[in-house]
Design a protein around this motif. Structure first.
Motif, PDB file in Angstrom:
ATOM      1  N   GLY A  49       0.813  -1.211   0.000  1.00  0.00           N
ATOM      2  CA  GLY A  49       0.000   0.000   0.000  1.00  0.00           C
ATOM      3  C   GLY A  49       0.843   1.257   0.000  1.00  0.00           C
ATOM      4  O   GLY A  49       1.763   1.401   0.807  1.00  0.00           O
ATOM      5  N   ALA A  50       0.507   2.160  -0.940  1.00  0.00           N
ATOM      6  CA  ALA A  50       1.003   3.534  -0.855  1.00  0.00           C
ATOM      7  C   ALA A  50      -0.055   4.260  -0.042  1.00  0.00           C
ATOM      8  O   ALA A  50      -1.073   4.711  -0.572  1.00  0.00           O
ATOM      9  N   VAL A  51       0.166   4.311   1.282  1.00  0.00           N
ATOM     10  CA  VAL A  51      -0.853   4.815   2.203  1.00  0.00           C
ATOM     11  C   VAL A  51      -0.634   6.307   2.414  1.00  0.00           C
ATOM     12  O   VAL A  51       0.460   6.732   2.813  1.00  0.00           O
ATOM     13  N   TYR A  52      -1.672   7.078   2.145  1.00  0.00           N
ATOM     14  CA  TYR A  52      -1.576   8.534   2.247  1.00  0.00           C
ATOM     15  C   TYR A  52      -2.375   9.046   3.429  1.00  0.00           C
ATOM     16  O   TYR A  52      -3.430   8.499   3.762  1.00  0.00           O
ATOM     17  N   ASP A  53      -1.858  10.090   4.038  1.00  0.00           N
ATOM     18  CA  ASP A  53      -2.628  10.829   5.030  1.00  0.00           C
ATOM     19  C   ASP A  53      -2.085  12.248   5.072  1.00  0.00           C
ATOM     20  O   ASP A  53      -0.872  12.449   5.190  1.00  0.00           O
ATOM     21  N   GLN A  54      -2.953  13.208   4.945  1.00  0.00           N
ATOM     22  CA  GLN A  54      -2.580  14.628   5.051  1.00  0.00           C
ATOM     23  C   GLN A  54      -1.338  14.960   4.232  1.00  0.00           C
ATOM     24  O   GLN A  54      -0.388  15.578   4.731  1.00  0.00           O
ATOM     25  N   GLY A  55      -1.338  14.536   2.986  1.00  0.00           N
ATOM     26  CA  GLY A  55      -0.259  14.916   2.088  1.00  0.00           C
ATOM     27  C   GLY A  55       1.067  14.229   2.347  1.00  0.00           C
ATOM     28  O   GLY A  55       2.112  14.695   1.913  1.00  0.00           O
ATOM     29  N   ARG A  56       1.018  13.113   3.087  1.00  0.00           N
ATOM     30  CA  ARG A  56       2.252  12.369   3.348  1.00  0.00           C
ATOM     31  C   ARG A  56       2.051  10.899   3.017  1.00  0.00           C
ATOM     32  O   ARG A  56       0.921  10.401   2.995  1.00  0.00           O
ATOM     33  N   LEU A  57       3.178  10.211   2.790  1.00  0.00           N
ATOM     34  CA  LEU A  57       3.167   8.789   2.434  1.00  0.00           C
ATOM     35  C   LEU A  57       3.770   7.989   3.593  1.00  0.00           C
ATOM     36  O   LEU A  57       4.795   8.380   4.161  1.00  0.00           O
ATOM     37  N   LEU A  83      -4.837  -6.281   0.625  1.00  0.00           N
ATOM     38  CA  LEU A  83      -4.201  -5.065   1.130  1.00  0.00           C
ATOM     39  C   LEU A  83      -4.853  -4.615   2.430  1.00  0.00           C
ATOM     40  O   LEU A  83      -4.162  -4.320   3.416  1.00  0.00           O
ATOM     41  N   VAL A  84      -6.177  -4.580   2.448  1.00  0.00           N
ATOM     42  CA  VAL A  84      -6.892  -4.161   3.659  1.00  0.00           C
ATOM     43  C   VAL A  84      -6.544  -5.097   4.821  1.00  0.00           C
ATOM     44  O   VAL A  84      -6.257  -4.651   5.937  1.00  0.00           O
ATOM     45  N   ARG A  85      -6.506  -6.404   4.558  1.00  0.00           N
ATOM     46  CA  ARG A  85      -6.165  -7.370   5.610  1.00  0.00           C
ATOM     47  C   ARG A  85      -4.733  -7.179   6.113  1.00  0.00           C
ATOM     48  O   ARG A  85      -4.484  -7.135   7.318  1.00  0.00           O
ATOM     49  N   GLU A  86      -3.795  -7.052   5.177  1.00  0.00           N
ATOM     50  CA  GLU A  86      -2.389  -6.912   5.575  1.00  0.00           C
ATOM     51  C   GLU A  86      -2.155  -5.636   6.380  1.00  0.00           C
ATOM     52  O   GLU A  86      -1.405  -5.634   7.361  1.00  0.00           O
ATOM     53  N   LEU A  87      -2.787  -4.547   5.971  1.00  0.00           N
ATOM     54  CA  LEU A  87      -2.573  -3.284   6.686  1.00  0.00           C
ATOM     55  C   LEU A  87      -3.225  -3.333   8.069  1.00  0.00           C
ATOM     56  O   LEU A  87      -2.707  -2.750   9.026  1.00  0.00           O
ATOM     57  N   ARG A  88      -4.329  -4.076   8.182  1.00  0.00           N
ATOM     58  CA  ARG A  88      -4.959  -4.279   9.498  1.00  0.00           C
ATOM     59  C   ARG A  88      -4.026  -5.096  10.392  1.00  0.00           C
ATOM     60  O   ARG A  88      -3.765  -4.740  11.538  1.00  0.00           O
ATOM     61  N   GLU A  89      -3.484  -6.200   9.843  1.00  0.00           N
ATOM     62  CA  GLU A  89      -2.616  -7.078  10.639  1.00  0.00           C
ATOM     63  C   GLU A  89      -1.307  -6.389  11.028  1.00  0.00           C
ATOM     64  O   GLU A  89      -0.849  -6.496  12.152  1.00  0.00           O
ATOM     65  N   GLU A  90      -0.712  -5.690  10.081  1.00  0.00           N
ATOM     66  CA  GLU A  90       0.627  -5.143  10.311  1.00  0.00           C
ATOM     67  C   GLU A  90       0.617  -3.812  11.042  1.00  0.00           C
ATOM     68  O   GLU A  90       1.575  -3.481  11.738  1.00  0.00           O
ATOM     69  N   LEU A  91      -0.455  -3.023  10.829  1.00  0.00           N
ATOM     70  CA  LEU A  91      -0.446  -1.648  11.333  1.00  0.00           C
ATOM     71  C   LEU A  91      -1.617  -1.325  12.256  1.00  0.00           C
ATOM     72  O   LEU A  91      -1.649  -0.254  12.866  1.00  0.00           O
ATOM     73  N   GLY A  92      -2.605  -2.209  12.309  1.00  0.00           N
ATOM     74  CA  GLY A  92      -3.754  -1.984  13.178  1.00  0.00           C
ATOM     75  C   GLY A  92      -4.695  -0.888  12.717  1.00  0.00           C
ATOM     76  O   GLY A  92      -5.361  -0.256  13.545  1.00  0.00           O
ATOM     77  N   VAL A  93      -4.738  -0.639  11.430  1.00  0.00           N
ATOM     78  CA  VAL A  93      -5.630   0.404  10.909  1.00  0.00           C
ATOM     79  C   VAL A  93      -6.596  -0.171   9.867  1.00  0.00           C
ATOM     80  O   VAL A  93      -6.310  -1.196   9.241  1.00  0.00           O
ATOM     81  N   GLU A  94      -7.720   0.530   9.724  1.00  0.00           N
ATOM     82  CA  GLU A  94      -8.642   0.227   8.631  1.00  0.00           C
ATOM     83  C   GLU A  94      -8.329   1.181   7.488  1.00  0.00           C
ATOM     84  O   GLU A  94      -8.121   2.389   7.723  1.00  0.00           O
ATOM     85  N   THR A  95      -8.268   0.624   6.288  1.00  0.00           N
ATOM     86  CA  THR A  95      -7.902   1.442   5.129  1.00  0.00           C
ATOM     87  C   THR A  95      -8.893   1.226   3.993  1.00  0.00           C
ATOM     88  O   THR A  95      -9.612   0.225   3.963  1.00  0.00           O
ATOM     89  N   SER A 104      -9.614   4.585   9.665  1.00  0.00           N
ATOM     90  CA  SER A 104      -9.690   4.664  11.126  1.00  0.00           C
ATOM     91  C   SER A 104      -8.447   4.057  11.761  1.00  0.00           C
ATOM     92  O   SER A 104      -7.860   3.109  11.240  1.00  0.00           O
ATOM     93  N   GLY A 105      -8.073   4.655  12.884  1.00  0.00           N
ATOM     94  CA  GLY A 105      -6.924   4.180  13.637  1.00  0.00           C
ATOM     95  C   GLY A 105      -5.664   4.954  13.306  1.00  0.00           C
ATOM     96  O   GLY A 105      -5.631   5.771  12.375  1.00  0.00           O
ATOM     97  N   GLU A 106      -4.659   4.710  14.112  1.00  0.00           N
ATOM     98  CA  GLU A 106      -3.340   5.343  13.947  1.00  0.00           C
ATOM     99  C   GLU A 106      -2.354   4.206  13.711  1.00  0.00           C
ATOM    100  O   GLU A 106      -2.259   3.301  14.539  1.00  0.00           O
ATOM    101  N   PRO A 107      -1.640   4.190  12.583  1.00  0.00           N
ATOM    102  CA  PRO A 107      -0.758   3.047  12.307  1.00  0.00           C
ATOM    103  C   PRO A 107       0.309   2.854  13.377  1.00  0.00           C
ATOM    104  O   PRO A 107       0.917   3.826  13.844  1.00  0.00           O
ATOM    105  N   ARG A 108       0.494   1.607  13.767  1.00  0.00           N
ATOM    106  CA  ARG A 108       1.547   1.220  14.706  1.00  0.00           C
ATOM    107  C   ARG A 108       2.246  -0.007  14.129  1.00  0.00           C
ATOM    108  O   ARG A 108       1.597  -0.832  13.490  1.00  0.00           O
ATOM    109  N   PRO A 109       3.544  -0.161  14.378  1.00  0.00           N
ATOM    110  CA  PRO A 109       4.254  -1.328  13.829  1.00  0.00           C
ATOM    111  C   PRO A 109       3.979  -2.576  14.661  1.00  0.00           C
ATOM    112  O   PRO A 109       4.677  -2.848  15.618  1.00  0.00           O
TER     113      PRO A 109
END
Ligand code: CDP
Length: 131
Positions: free
Chosen positions: A9-17, A49-61, A88-93
């Motif tokens: 995922g090229a995950v964007y938030d507020q103009g950042r990657l 992608l949605v599953r992996e980002l949930r598992e790895e980062l704890g966020v919904e995308t 939703s959520g704040e990404p965490r490793p």
């Protein structure tokens, strides 16, 4: 040979990657990547992608568009990249990574990206605001 797809995922938030630093395996540890993982049988790339980002980062995308291109990782494995935004959520490793950073367009070169991610990161960067 069946080719398996790794979707990142090229995950964007507020103009950042979002960049994620791998903690394993040893040969990749310390290098930065777009977070993601292998498609499981029966999954669409967006579902994976949605599953992996949930598992790895704890966020919904929410996935967006595919970044054109496909990059070989090793025999039988190719990388595809989709844009995504956090809904939703704040990404965490949580697994696979030990640090996350949000990078502006001008900061993209400040981390040591995995070689195979570089073309997609460059393309993802073109979608970031100039500011
Ligand atoms: O979690 P899963 O086993 O599904 O996947 P992974 O271990 O995160 O990634 C599978 C392979 O794709 C590994 O060899 C990663 O190094 C590679 N990969 C990559 O080169 N670039 C990415 N942005 C994501 C994964």
């Amino acid at each position: 040979m069946t080719v398996r797809v790794v979707v990142a995922g090229a995950v964007y938030d507020q103009g950042r990657l979002l960049a994620a630093r791998r903690s394993a395996p040893p040969e990749l540890a310390g290098r930065w990547e777009l977070p993601g993982g292998k498609l499981e049988p029966g999954e669409s790339p967006q579902q994976a992608l949605v599953r992996e980002l949930r598992e790895e980062l704890g966020v919904e995308t929410e996935p967006g568009e595919r970044i054109p291109g496909e990059w070989p990782l090793k025999p039988g494995l190719v990388l595809q990249v989709w844009t995504a935004r956090v809904v939703s959520g704040e990404p965490r490793p949580l697994q696979d990574h030990d640090e996350l950073r949000w990078l502006t367009r001008h900061e993209l070169d400040t981390v040591d990206w995995l070689d195979q991610d570089r073309p997609a990161v460059a393309e993802a960067g073109r979608r970031l605001p100039d500011g």
